[in-house]
Design an enzyme around this catalytic site. Structure first.
Site, short mmCIF file in Angstrom:
data_model
loop_
_atom_site.label_atom_id
_atom_site.label_comp_id
_atom_site.label_asym_id
_atom_site.label_seq_id
_atom_site.Cartn_x
_atom_site.Cartn_y
_atom_site.Cartn_z
N ARG A 82 0.84 -1.21 0.00
CA ARG A 82 0.00 0.00 0.00
C ARG A 82 0.88 1.26 0.00
NH1 ARG A 82 -4.49 0.29 4.49
NH2 ARG A 82 -2.72 0.86 5.78
N LYS A 184 -2.58 6.57 1.21
CA LYS A 184 -2.49 7.00 2.60
C LYS A 184 -1.58 8.23 2.65
CE LYS A 184 -2.26 4.77 7.12
NZ LYS A 184 -3.52 5.23 7.65
N GLU A 220 -16.25 6.02 4.97
CA GLU A 220 -15.25 5.70 6.01
C GLU A 220 -15.79 6.10 7.37
OE1 GLU A 220 -11.98 4.54 5.71
OE2 GLU A 220 -11.08 5.40 3.91
N1 PLP Z 1 -9.29 4.20 6.61
C1 PLP Z 1 -8.44 5.20 6.92
C2 PLP Z 1 -8.76 6.57 6.44
C3 PLP Z 1 -7.30 4.94 7.71
O1 PLP Z 1 -6.46 5.93 8.04
C4 PLP Z 1 -7.05 3.62 8.13
C5 PLP Z 1 -5.83 3.31 8.89
O2 PLP Z 1 -4.86 2.87 8.39
C6 PLP Z 1 -7.95 2.61 7.77
C7 PLP Z 1 -9.07 2.94 7.02
C8 PLP Z 1 -7.71 1.19 8.18
O3 PLP Z 1 -6.72 0.60 7.42
P1 PLP Z 1 -5.82 -0.57 8.01
O4 PLP Z 1 -6.75 -1.63 8.44
O5 PLP Z 1 -4.97 -0.99 6.87
O6 PLP Z 1 -5.05 0.03 9.13
C1 COI Z 2 -3.96 3.38 11.39
O1 COI Z 2 -4.91 2.70 11.77
O2 COI Z 2 -2.83 2.90 11.26
C2 COI Z 2 -4.11 4.78 11.06
O3 COI Z 2 -3.37 5.26 10.26
C3 COI Z 2 -5.14 5.54 11.75
C4 COI Z 2 -4.76 6.90 12.25
C5 COI Z 2 -3.92 6.89 13.47
C6 COI Z 2 -4.32 7.85 11.21
#
Ligand code: PLP
Ligand code: COI
Length: 340
Positions: A82, A184, A220
């Protein structure tokens, strides 16, 4: 640097300076080997693209200490992939999967004393990032980049952990329809600060974003993805090109289908169709699985299972996922890497 480790059980999601961080520099077409350093300050040009034009991206993943004392990373390969997508989207040099995972392992090993003990509920959160640096004033890619990984021991992101919290729907967007929602990158999070504050001021844990094209479907839940459970044993989650593809959600989709025998569906989730769900949750690395008590939309609070109790399916998903992450439950091949 804090000399003593914190009270693990009462940790929230706050910065603590740990012992060492990894830092690598890209210049003239390649990354250097990287070093570990105690210095948590970056000395960069005032004209860095990361500061003016948001040319940067980041990741978030955790290290988990098991009952056996071993430390595990969860699906770090997907975080690496990612981050490559994010780098590509804002024209930064990619970091190879191997370099990314090696940097994460180095940081965990160099900060072993900061990895919370098994049973405290706390984990070591890793924050890899890439930023454009160096002298540059036009809107164009930087001449130099920094890839760094630091770590912080953390507890629950939403207060209460596996206790339901309420969210309100915002009419602001975090990303544009064909913008950077999938990546991200910091700009999406800058856009989220005002709606997040407004939700907090009104007593909600965070805000729910609707799709930026029609403002009718859930997109989201703050910095986490949404899922809903139906009475027909379905796991339903939004399908949209502008949400961040959560690694936690992708893992839950797999576990729901293969371990819990559920039907998994990615589809539009209309904000006016919440009656379809018996339970709902937010999922992400920081959020883990946070049960959604209710969602406020146009002045009305829609309560799912309960505002104070976690539903049985949400609990089962949580136990299965965190069981794999902490090494108590056997997960699918390759999901967990031991750091040694
Ligand atoms: N959506 C957003 C906007 C986020 O910042 C995150 C955190 O990383 C997620 C979803 C969840 O993603 P992940 O499960 O890969 O941490
Ligand atoms: C995560 O879940 O890793 C995120 O990036 C969420 C937040 C702290 C920005």
């Amino acid at each position: 640097m804090a000399d003593t480790v914190p009270q693990w059980e009462t940790l929230g999601f706050d910065y603590i300076k740990t012992d060492k961080r990894y830092i690598s520099v890209w210049e003239n077409g390649s990354w250097d080997d990287g070093i570990l350093t105690e210095d948590n300050l970056l000395h960069i040009s005032e004209a860095s693209t990361a500061l003016h034009y948001g040319q940067q991206c980041f990741e978030g993943l955790k290290a988990y200490r098991g009952k056996d004392g071993k430390i595990r990373l969860f699906r770090a390969d997907l975080n690496a992939q990612r981050m490559q997508l994010s780098c590509h989207r804002v024209l930064m040099p990619e970091v190879s999967e191997e370099k990314f995972i090696d940097a994460c392992k180095q940081v965990v090993l160099a900060n072993e004393k900061w990895v919370p003990p098994y049973g405290t509920g706390a984990t070591l959160y890793l924050r890899p990032f890439v930023i454009g640096v160096g002298d540059n004033i036009g809107v164009k890619p930087a001449p130099k980049y920094i890839f760094s990984v630091f770590c912080v021991p953390v507890g629950p992101y939403f207060k209460g952990g596996l206790t339901p919290v309420n969210f309100s729907v915002t009419d602001m967007d975090r990303a544009a329809p064909h913008g950077t929602g999938q990546a991200k990158v910091g700009g999406n999070y800058a856009a989220s600060m005002l709606p997040h504050k407004e939700a907090g001021d009104q007593g909600y844990a965070d805000c729910i974003y609707l799709d930026p094209t029609t403002h009718t479907n859930i997109e989201e839940v703050g910095a986490a993805n949404f899922f809903g459970i139906t009475a027909d044993n379905e796991f339903i989650t939004p399908k949209s090109p502008s949400i961040l593809a959560s690694i936690t959600k992708r893992s839950l989709m797999d576990l729901a289908e293969k371990k819990l025998g559920m039907t998994v569906i990615e589809r539009d989730v209309p904000i006016t169709g919440l009656d379809a769900f018996t339970e709902a949750g937010a999922c992400g690395t920081a959020a883990v699985i946070t049960p959604i008590g209710g969602i406020e939309y146009k002045g009305r609070l829609h309560v799912f299972y309960s505002e104070s109790e976690t539903g049985p399916v949400t609990r089962k998903l949580y136990d299965t996922l965190s069981g794999i992450q902490f090494g108590d439950v056997e997960g699918p091949d390759g999901w967990v890497t031991i750091v040694e």
